[in-house]
Design a protein around this motif. Structure first.
Motif, PDB file in Angstrom:
ATOM      1  N   GLU A  84       0.826  -1.206   0.000  1.00 11.58           N
ATOM      2  CA  GLU A  84       0.000   0.000   0.000  1.00 11.58           C
ATOM      3  C   GLU A  84       0.860   1.257   0.000  1.00 11.58           C
ATOM      4  OE1 GLU A  84      -0.402  -2.635   1.845  1.00 11.58           O
ATOM      5  OE2 GLU A  84      -2.530  -3.208   1.961  1.00 11.58           O
ATOM      6  N   LYS A  85       0.390   2.278  -0.699  1.00 16.56           N
ATOM      7  CA  LYS A  85       1.143   3.520  -0.795  1.00 16.56           C
ATOM      8  C   LYS A  85       1.382   4.141   0.576  1.00 16.56           C
ATOM      9  CE  LYS A  85       1.552   7.800  -3.427  1.00 16.56           C
ATOM     10  NZ  LYS A  85       2.136   8.548  -2.312  1.00 16.56           N
ATOM     11  N   ASP A  86       0.448   3.983   1.481  1.00 16.89           N
ATOM     12  CA  ASP A  86       0.614   4.519   2.828  1.00 16.89           C
ATOM     13  C   ASP A  86       1.873   3.938   3.476  1.00 16.89           C
ATOM     14  OD1 ASP A  86       0.115   5.781   5.280  1.00 16.89           O
ATOM     15  OD2 ASP A  86      -1.035   4.080   6.015  1.00 16.89           O
ATOM     16  N   PHE A  87       2.107   2.647   3.282  1.00 16.47           N
ATOM     17  CA  PHE A  87       3.299   2.032   3.860  1.00 16.47           C
ATOM     18  C   PHE A  87       4.543   2.454   3.094  1.00 16.47           C
ATOM     19  CE2 PHE A  87       6.416  -1.481   3.981  1.00 16.47           C
ATOM     20  CZ  PHE A  87       6.784  -1.337   5.309  1.00 16.47           C
ATOM     21  N   ARG A  88       4.473   2.508   1.785  1.00 16.90           N
ATOM     22  CA  ARG A  88       5.636   2.944   1.003  1.00 16.90           C
ATOM     23  C   ARG A  88       6.061   4.345   1.422  1.00 16.90           C
ATOM     24  NH1 ARG A  88       2.440   1.366  -3.670  1.00 16.90           N
ATOM     25  NH2 ARG A  88       2.838   3.403  -4.617  1.00 16.90           N
ATOM     26  N   ASP A  89       5.097   5.242   1.585  1.00 19.80           N
ATOM     27  CA  ASP A  89       5.416   6.608   2.016  1.00 19.80           C
ATOM     28  C   ASP A  89       6.035   6.613   3.411  1.00 19.80           C
ATOM     29  OD1 ASP A  89       4.513   7.683  -0.337  1.00 19.80           O
ATOM     30  OD2 ASP A  89       2.565   8.319   0.444  1.00 19.80           O
ATOM     31  N   PHE A  90       5.540   5.741   4.281  1.00 17.51           N
ATOM     32  CA  PHE A  90       6.095   5.609   5.628  1.00 17.51           C
ATOM     33  C   PHE A  90       7.571   5.205   5.555  1.00 17.51           C
ATOM     34  CE2 PHE A  90       7.049   2.811   9.271  1.00 17.51           C
ATOM     35  CZ  PHE A  90       6.832   3.694  10.327  1.00 17.51           C
ATOM     36  N   VAL A  91       7.874   4.236   4.688  1.00 15.51           N
ATOM     37  CA  VAL A  91       9.259   3.792   4.519  1.00 15.51           C
ATOM     38  C   VAL A  91      10.127   4.939   4.019  1.00 15.51           C
ATOM     39  CG1 VAL A  91      10.778   2.315   3.143  1.00 15.51           C
ATOM     40  CG2 VAL A  91       8.710   1.358   4.177  1.00 15.51           C
ATOM     41  N   TYR A  92       9.664   5.655   2.992  1.00 18.43           N
ATOM     42  CA  TYR A  92      10.446   6.759   2.438  1.00 18.43           C
ATOM     43  C   TYR A  92      10.722   7.826   3.502  1.00 18.43           C
ATOM     44  CZ  TYR A  92       8.867   4.727  -2.015  1.00 18.43           C
ATOM     45  OH  TYR A  92       8.595   3.884  -3.065  1.00 18.43           O
ATOM     46  N   ASP A  93       9.715   8.128   4.296  1.00 19.95           N
ATOM     47  CA  ASP A  93       9.892   9.151   5.347  1.00 19.95           C
ATOM     48  C   ASP A  93      10.932   8.710   6.367  1.00 19.95           C
ATOM     49  OD1 ASP A  93       8.039  10.860   4.210  1.00 19.95           O
ATOM     50  OD2 ASP A  93       6.372  10.190   5.481  1.00 19.95           O
ATOM     51  N   ARG A  94      10.857   7.447   6.800  1.00 22.60           N
ATOM     52  CA  ARG A  94      11.786   6.961   7.818  1.00 22.60           C
ATOM     53  C   ARG A  94      13.213   6.842   7.255  1.00 22.60           C
ATOM     54  NH1 ARG A  94      12.110   7.588  12.029  1.00 22.60           N
ATOM     55  NH2 ARG A  94      12.264   5.636  13.207  1.00 22.60           N
ATOM     56  N   VAL A  95      13.325   6.416   6.007  1.00 22.03           N
ATOM     57  CA  VAL A  95      14.638   6.331   5.373  1.00 22.03           C
ATOM     58  C   VAL A  95      15.284   7.715   5.308  1.00 22.03           C
ATOM     59  CG1 VAL A  95      15.810   5.893   3.166  1.00 22.03           C
ATOM     60  CG2 VAL A  95      14.182   4.220   4.076  1.00 22.03           C
ATOM     61  N   SER A  96      14.493   8.716   4.952  1.00 17.35           N
ATOM     62  CA  SER A  96      15.005  10.091   4.894  1.00 17.35           C
ATOM     63  C   SER A  96      15.375  10.608   6.276  1.00 17.35           C
ATOM     64  CB  SER A  96      13.968  11.019   4.256  1.00 17.35           C
ATOM     65  OG  SER A  96      13.766  10.705   2.897  1.00 17.35           O
ATOM     66  N   GLU A  97      14.489  10.388   7.242  1.00 13.76           N
ATOM     67  CA  GLU A  97      14.723  10.888   8.600  1.00 13.76           C
ATOM     68  C   GLU A  97      15.994  10.307   9.207  1.00 13.76           C
ATOM     69  OE1 GLU A  97      11.223   9.761  10.689  1.00 13.76           O
ATOM     70  OE2 GLU A  97       9.918  11.150   9.592  1.00 13.76           O
ATOM     71  N   LEU A  98      16.276   9.043   8.916  1.00 15.69           N
ATOM     72  CA  LEU A  98      17.419   8.361   9.524  1.00 15.69           C
ATOM     73  C   LEU A  98      18.705   8.508   8.711  1.00 15.69           C
ATOM     74  CD1 LEU A  98      15.546   5.182  10.776  1.00 15.69           C
ATOM     75  CD2 LEU A  98      16.390   7.084  12.153  1.00 15.69           C
ATOM     76  N   GLY A  99      18.624   9.174   7.586  1.00 17.15           N
ATOM     77  CA  GLY A  99      19.825   9.505   6.829  1.00 17.15           C
ATOM     78  C   GLY A  99      20.424   8.395   5.994  1.00 17.15           C
ATOM     79  N   PHE A 100      19.647   7.369   5.668  1.00 14.96           N
ATOM     80  CA  PHE A 100      20.151   6.354   4.747  1.00 14.96           C
ATOM     81  C   PHE A 100      20.393   7.005   3.389  1.00 14.96           C
ATOM     82  CE2 PHE A 100      17.800   3.676   7.790  1.00 14.96           C
ATOM     83  CZ  PHE A 100      18.747   2.709   8.063  1.00 14.96           C
ATOM     84  N   GLU A 101      21.481   6.616   2.741  1.00 13.76           N
ATOM     85  CA  GLU A 101      21.806   7.223   1.452  1.00 13.76           C
ATOM     86  C   GLU A 101      21.276   6.422   0.270  1.00 13.76           C
ATOM     87  OE1 GLU A 101      25.807   8.646   0.972  1.00 13.76           O
ATOM     88  OE2 GLU A 101      25.992   9.081   3.116  1.00 13.76           O
TER      89      GLU A 101
END
Length: 307
Positions: A84-101
Protein backbone atom coordinates in the motif's frame (compact mmCIF):
# COMPACT_ATOMS: atom_id res chain seq x y z
CA UNK A 1 6.26 -15.56 14.77
CA UNK A 2 3.99 -12.53 15.20
CA UNK A 3 2.80 -10.61 12.13
CA UNK A 4 4.33 -7.52 13.73
CA UNK A 5 7.81 -9.07 13.68
CA UNK A 6 10.04 -8.98 10.58
CA UNK A 7 11.21 -12.33 9.19
CA UNK A 8 14.87 -11.36 9.60
CA UNK A 9 17.14 -8.35 10.10
CA UNK A 10 20.92 -8.10 9.89
CA UNK A 11 23.75 -5.72 9.07
CA UNK A 12 26.22 -6.73 6.36
CA UNK A 13 28.86 -5.17 4.16
CA UNK A 14 27.74 -4.06 0.71
CA UNK A 15 29.16 -2.23 -2.30
CA UNK A 16 28.19 1.44 -2.49
CA UNK A 17 29.52 2.87 -5.73
CA UNK A 18 33.29 2.25 -5.35
CA UNK A 19 33.19 1.94 -1.59
CA UNK A 20 32.26 -0.83 0.86
CA UNK A 21 29.82 0.22 3.59
CA UNK A 22 27.46 -1.25 6.15
CA UNK A 23 23.97 -2.13 4.94
CA UNK A 24 20.88 -2.84 7.02
CA UNK A 25 19.04 -5.74 5.40
CA UNK A 26 15.39 -6.32 6.29
CA UNK A 27 13.02 -9.13 5.31
CA UNK A 28 9.44 -8.11 6.02
CA UNK A 29 6.56 -10.54 6.42
CA UNK A 30 4.02 -9.43 3.81
CA UNK A 31 1.02 -10.96 2.04
CA UNK A 32 3.43 -12.16 -0.66
CA UNK A 33 3.80 -12.06 -4.40
CA UNK A 34 0.81 -11.65 -6.69
CA UNK A 35 2.45 -13.97 -9.26
CA UNK A 36 3.64 -16.72 -6.87
CA UNK A 37 4.24 -19.32 -9.60
CA UNK A 38 8.02 -19.51 -10.07
CA UNK A 39 9.22 -23.12 -10.01
CA UNK A 40 12.13 -22.56 -7.62
CA UNK A 41 10.64 -19.97 -5.25
CA UNK A 42 9.76 -20.94 -1.68
CA UNK A 43 9.50 -17.44 -0.23
CA UNK A 44 5.76 -17.90 0.23
CA UNK A 45 6.74 -19.49 3.56
CA UNK A 46 7.63 -16.01 4.82
CA UNK A 47 4.20 -14.53 4.06
CA UNK A 48 0.94 -14.19 5.97
CA UNK A 49 -2.42 -13.14 4.46
CA UNK A 50 -3.38 -11.37 7.71
CA UNK A 51 -0.67 -8.71 7.45
CA UNK A 52 -2.00 -5.13 7.31
CA UNK A 53 -0.31 -1.77 6.85
CA UNK A 54 -0.01 -1.16 10.59
CA UNK A 55 1.64 -4.56 11.02
CA UNK A 56 4.17 -3.68 8.33
CA UNK A 57 4.95 -0.37 10.02
CA UNK A 58 5.59 -2.14 13.32
CA UNK A 59 7.83 -4.69 11.59
CA UNK A 60 9.82 -1.93 9.95
CA UNK A 61 10.26 0.06 13.16
CA UNK A 62 11.53 -3.06 14.93
CA UNK A 63 13.99 -3.68 12.10
CA UNK A 64 15.35 -0.14 12.35
CA UNK A 65 16.42 -0.81 15.95
CA UNK A 66 19.12 -3.18 14.68
CA UNK A 67 21.52 -0.28 14.14
CA UNK A 68 22.70 2.45 11.80
CA UNK A 69 24.04 1.92 8.30
CA UNK A 70 24.61 3.85 5.10
CA UNK A 71 22.28 1.69 3.02
CA UNK A 72 19.10 -0.24 3.61
CA UNK A 73 17.71 -3.17 1.61
CA UNK A 74 14.11 -4.27 2.03
CA UNK A 75 12.89 -7.67 0.85
CA UNK A 76 9.15 -8.34 0.84
CA UNK A 77 8.74 -11.84 -0.70
CA UNK A 78 7.10 -10.02 -3.59
CA UNK A 79 7.09 -6.59 -5.23
CA UNK A 80 7.65 -3.60 -2.95
CA UNK A 81 5.36 -1.49 -5.14
CA UNK A 82 2.49 -3.93 -4.54
CA UNK A 83 2.42 -2.78 -0.92
CA UNK A 84 0.00 0.00 0.00
CA UNK A 85 1.14 3.52 -0.80
CA UNK A 86 0.61 4.52 2.83
CA UNK A 87 3.30 2.03 3.86
CA UNK A 88 5.64 2.94 1.00
CA UNK A 89 5.42 6.61 2.02
CA UNK A 90 6.10 5.61 5.63
CA UNK A 91 9.26 3.79 4.52
CA UNK A 92 10.45 6.76 2.44
CA UNK A 93 9.89 9.15 5.35
CA UNK A 94 11.79 6.96 7.82
CA UNK A 95 14.64 6.33 5.37
CA UNK A 96 15.01 10.09 4.89
CA UNK A 97 14.72 10.89 8.60
CA UNK A 98 17.42 8.36 9.52
CA UNK A 99 19.82 9.50 6.83
CA UNK A 100 20.15 6.35 4.75
CA UNK A 101 21.81 7.22 1.45
CA UNK A 102 20.37 4.34 -0.58
CA UNK A 103 17.22 2.25 -0.39
CA UNK A 104 17.10 -1.00 -2.35
CA UNK A 105 13.76 -2.70 -3.02
CA UNK A 106 12.51 -5.36 -5.44
CA UNK A 107 9.74 -5.46 -8.01
CA UNK A 108 8.37 -7.36 -10.96
CA UNK A 109 8.79 -5.32 -14.16
CA UNK A 110 5.08 -4.65 -14.75
CA UNK A 111 4.72 -3.07 -11.31
CA UNK A 112 7.71 -0.68 -11.23
CA UNK A 113 5.65 2.06 -12.88
CA UNK A 114 3.84 2.63 -9.57
CA UNK A 115 7.01 4.34 -8.34
CA UNK A 116 5.77 7.39 -10.24
CA UNK A 117 3.17 7.84 -7.47
CA UNK A 118 6.01 8.05 -4.95
CA UNK A 119 8.37 10.49 -6.65
CA UNK A 120 7.87 13.45 -4.34
CA UNK A 121 8.79 11.33 -1.31
CA UNK A 122 12.10 9.98 -2.63
CA UNK A 123 15.00 12.23 -1.66
CA UNK A 124 17.72 9.57 -1.60
CA UNK A 125 19.23 7.06 -4.01
CA UNK A 126 16.65 4.43 -4.92
CA UNK A 127 17.74 1.10 -6.38
CA UNK A 128 15.12 -1.27 -7.78
CA UNK A 129 15.99 -4.94 -8.22
CA UNK A 130 14.15 -6.93 -10.88
CA UNK A 131 14.27 -10.74 -11.11
CA UNK A 132 14.82 -11.15 -14.83
CA UNK A 133 16.64 -14.48 -14.15
CA UNK A 134 17.65 -14.87 -17.83
CA UNK A 135 17.40 -12.90 -21.05
CA UNK A 136 16.22 -16.05 -22.85
CA UNK A 137 12.42 -15.95 -23.09
CA UNK A 138 12.14 -19.72 -23.61
CA UNK A 139 14.15 -20.55 -20.49
CA UNK A 140 12.35 -17.92 -18.40
CA UNK A 141 8.92 -19.17 -19.48
CA UNK A 142 9.42 -22.94 -19.52
CA UNK A 143 12.16 -23.53 -16.94
CA UNK A 144 11.28 -20.84 -14.40
CA UNK A 145 7.70 -19.66 -15.16
CA UNK A 146 8.24 -15.95 -14.50
CA UNK A 147 5.29 -14.74 -16.57
CA UNK A 148 6.93 -11.89 -18.49
CA UNK A 149 9.21 -11.35 -21.48
CA UNK A 150 12.64 -9.81 -21.85
CA UNK A 151 11.10 -6.82 -23.64
CA UNK A 152 8.98 -6.15 -20.51
CA UNK A 153 12.17 -5.97 -18.47
CA UNK A 154 13.84 -3.67 -21.01
CA UNK A 155 10.93 -1.21 -20.88
CA UNK A 156 10.83 -1.18 -17.09
CA UNK A 157 14.62 -0.75 -16.75
CA UNK A 158 14.60 2.17 -19.19
CA UNK A 159 11.67 3.74 -17.35
CA UNK A 160 13.42 3.51 -13.97
CA UNK A 161 16.65 4.95 -15.27
CA UNK A 162 14.77 7.78 -16.98
CA UNK A 163 13.53 8.76 -13.51
CA UNK A 164 17.07 8.76 -12.13
CA UNK A 165 16.84 5.45 -10.24
CA UNK A 166 19.39 2.65 -10.18
CA UNK A 167 18.48 -0.74 -11.66
CA UNK A 168 19.76 -4.02 -10.24
CA UNK A 169 19.03 -7.17 -12.21
CA UNK A 170 18.87 -10.62 -10.63
CA UNK A 171 20.07 -13.46 -12.86
CA UNK A 172 19.51 -17.10 -11.90
CA UNK A 173 22.42 -19.46 -12.37
CA UNK A 174 21.19 -22.93 -13.38
CA UNK A 175 17.40 -22.89 -13.58
CA UNK A 176 15.77 -26.34 -13.70
CA UNK A 177 16.39 -28.43 -16.85
CA UNK A 178 19.68 -26.73 -17.84
CA UNK A 179 22.98 -28.56 -17.76
CA UNK A 180 25.95 -26.97 -16.00
CA UNK A 181 27.44 -25.76 -19.27
CA UNK A 182 24.11 -24.42 -20.53
CA UNK A 183 23.64 -22.58 -17.25
CA UNK A 184 27.02 -20.85 -17.46
CA UNK A 185 26.50 -19.90 -21.12
CA UNK A 186 23.00 -18.64 -20.39
CA UNK A 187 24.21 -16.46 -17.52
CA UNK A 188 27.05 -14.96 -19.58
CA UNK A 189 24.76 -14.23 -22.52
CA UNK A 190 22.19 -12.66 -20.19
CA UNK A 191 24.87 -10.41 -18.70
CA UNK A 192 25.84 -9.26 -22.20
CA UNK A 193 22.19 -8.64 -23.04
CA UNK A 194 21.53 -6.37 -20.03
CA UNK A 195 24.64 -4.21 -20.42
CA UNK A 196 23.63 -0.58 -20.72
CA UNK A 197 20.26 -1.26 -19.12
CA UNK A 198 21.33 -1.87 -15.52
CA UNK A 199 23.74 -0.52 -12.93
CA UNK A 200 24.64 -3.83 -11.32
CA UNK A 201 24.03 -7.56 -11.80
CA UNK A 202 23.30 -9.89 -8.90
CA UNK A 203 24.08 -13.49 -9.85
CA UNK A 204 21.89 -15.85 -7.82
CA UNK A 205 22.96 -19.50 -7.94
CA UNK A 206 19.85 -21.63 -7.56
CA UNK A 207 19.20 -23.24 -4.20
CA UNK A 208 16.54 -25.87 -3.50
CA UNK A 209 13.78 -24.37 -1.35
CA UNK A 210 11.18 -26.42 0.51
CA UNK A 211 7.74 -26.96 -0.98
CA UNK A 212 8.76 -26.12 -4.55
CA UNK A 213 8.57 -27.92 -7.86
CA UNK A 214 12.36 -27.75 -7.95
CA UNK A 215 12.55 -29.62 -4.65
CA UNK A 216 10.66 -32.54 -6.18
CA UNK A 217 13.12 -32.67 -9.10
CA UNK A 218 16.01 -32.59 -6.62
CA UNK A 219 14.51 -35.37 -4.46
CA UNK A 220 14.20 -37.55 -7.58
CA UNK A 221 17.87 -36.81 -8.39
CA UNK A 222 16.85 -34.94 -11.55
CA UNK A 223 18.50 -31.70 -10.45
CA UNK A 224 21.82 -30.71 -8.91
CA UNK A 225 22.40 -27.13 -7.73
CA UNK A 226 25.23 -25.35 -9.59
CA UNK A 227 28.87 -25.88 -8.78
CA UNK A 228 30.57 -22.99 -7.02
CA UNK A 229 33.15 -23.24 -9.81
CA UNK A 230 30.38 -22.20 -12.20
CA UNK A 231 29.73 -19.10 -10.06
CA UNK A 232 33.45 -18.27 -10.24
CA UNK A 233 33.49 -18.80 -14.00
CA UNK A 234 30.63 -16.36 -14.59
CA UNK A 235 32.03 -13.72 -12.23
CA UNK A 236 35.49 -13.91 -13.81
CA UNK A 237 34.19 -13.54 -17.36
CA UNK A 238 31.66 -10.76 -16.71
CA UNK A 239 32.62 -7.31 -17.94
CA UNK A 240 30.15 -5.44 -15.76
CA UNK A 241 29.79 -4.74 -12.03
CA UNK A 242 28.45 -8.00 -10.65
CA UNK A 243 27.90 -9.46 -7.20
CA UNK A 244 26.86 -12.83 -5.82
CA UNK A 245 25.90 -14.11 -2.38
CA UNK A 246 25.16 -17.82 -2.82
CA UNK A 247 22.39 -18.94 -0.46
CA UNK A 248 22.88 -22.34 1.13
CA UNK A 249 26.39 -22.64 -0.30
CA UNK A 250 28.21 -25.82 0.69
CA UNK A 251 25.02 -27.79 1.37
CA UNK A 252 23.39 -30.38 -0.85
CA UNK A 253 20.48 -27.96 -1.44
CA UNK A 254 22.73 -25.05 -2.35
CA UNK A 255 25.57 -24.37 -4.78
CA UNK A 256 28.50 -26.58 -3.83
CA UNK A 257 31.71 -28.24 -4.97
CA UNK A 258 33.28 -31.27 -3.31
CA UNK A 259 32.90 -30.10 0.29
CA UNK A 260 36.64 -29.66 0.91
CA UNK A 261 36.97 -26.34 -0.95
CA UNK A 262 33.48 -24.90 -0.56
CA UNK A 263 34.31 -22.47 2.24
CA UNK A 264 37.35 -20.95 0.57
CA UNK A 265 35.58 -20.62 -2.79
CA UNK A 266 32.56 -19.03 -1.12
CA UNK A 267 34.84 -16.60 0.72
CA UNK A 268 36.45 -15.64 -2.60
CA UNK A 269 33.03 -15.08 -4.19
CA UNK A 270 32.03 -12.78 -1.34
CA UNK A 271 35.33 -10.89 -1.45
CA UNK A 272 34.98 -10.41 -5.20
CA UNK A 273 31.43 -9.12 -4.70
CA UNK A 274 32.77 -6.38 -2.43
CA UNK A 275 35.93 -5.39 -4.31
CA UNK A 276 35.49 -6.66 -7.92
CA UNK A 277 39.02 -8.07 -7.84
CA UNK A 278 39.40 -11.29 -9.87
CA UNK A 279 42.74 -12.10 -8.21
CA UNK A 280 40.74 -13.63 -5.32
CA UNK A 281 39.95 -16.50 -7.68
CA UNK A 282 43.50 -17.84 -7.65
CA UNK A 283 42.08 -21.10 -6.29
CA UNK A 284 42.53 -24.80 -6.87
CA UNK A 285 41.12 -28.13 -5.70
CA UNK A 286 41.04 -31.66 -7.06
CA UNK A 287 37.33 -31.21 -7.82
CA UNK A 288 38.10 -28.39 -10.28
CA UNK A 289 39.09 -31.06 -12.82
CA UNK A 290 35.81 -32.89 -12.14
CA UNK A 291 33.85 -29.68 -12.79
CA UNK A 292 35.76 -29.15 -16.03
CA UNK A 293 34.81 -32.68 -17.16
CA UNK A 294 31.17 -32.04 -16.21
CA UNK A 295 31.21 -28.88 -18.32
CA UNK A 296 32.80 -30.77 -21.20
CA UNK A 297 30.77 -33.99 -21.20
CA UNK A 298 27.35 -33.30 -19.65
CA UNK A 299 25.85 -31.75 -22.77
CA UNK A 300 26.63 -34.86 -24.83
CA UNK A 301 24.12 -36.89 -22.83
CA UNK A 302 21.12 -34.67 -23.53
CA UNK A 303 19.38 -32.47 -26.06
CA UNK A 304 20.57 -28.91 -25.31
CA UNK A 305 18.00 -26.29 -24.30
CA UNK A 306 20.36 -23.36 -24.79
CA UNK A 307 22.58 -23.39 -27.90
Amino acid sequence: MSITDPVAVWIERERFHDDVVECLTVILRTRGCSWNRCLMCGYRRDTDPRVKVEDLKKQFEKALRKGKAKMIKIFTSGSFFELEKDFRDFVYDRVSELGFERLTVESRPEIVYRVEEDLEKIGFELEVGIGLETSDDFVREHCINKGFKFEDFVRSARFLRSKGFRVKVYLLLKPPFLSEGEAVRDALKSIDDVKGLVDIVSLNPTNVQSGTYLEELWRRKLYRPPWLWSVVEVLKKSKIEIISDPVGAGSSRGPHNCGRCDKKVLRAVRDFSLYQDTSVFDLDCKCLKVWEKVMELEDYSRVPLVP
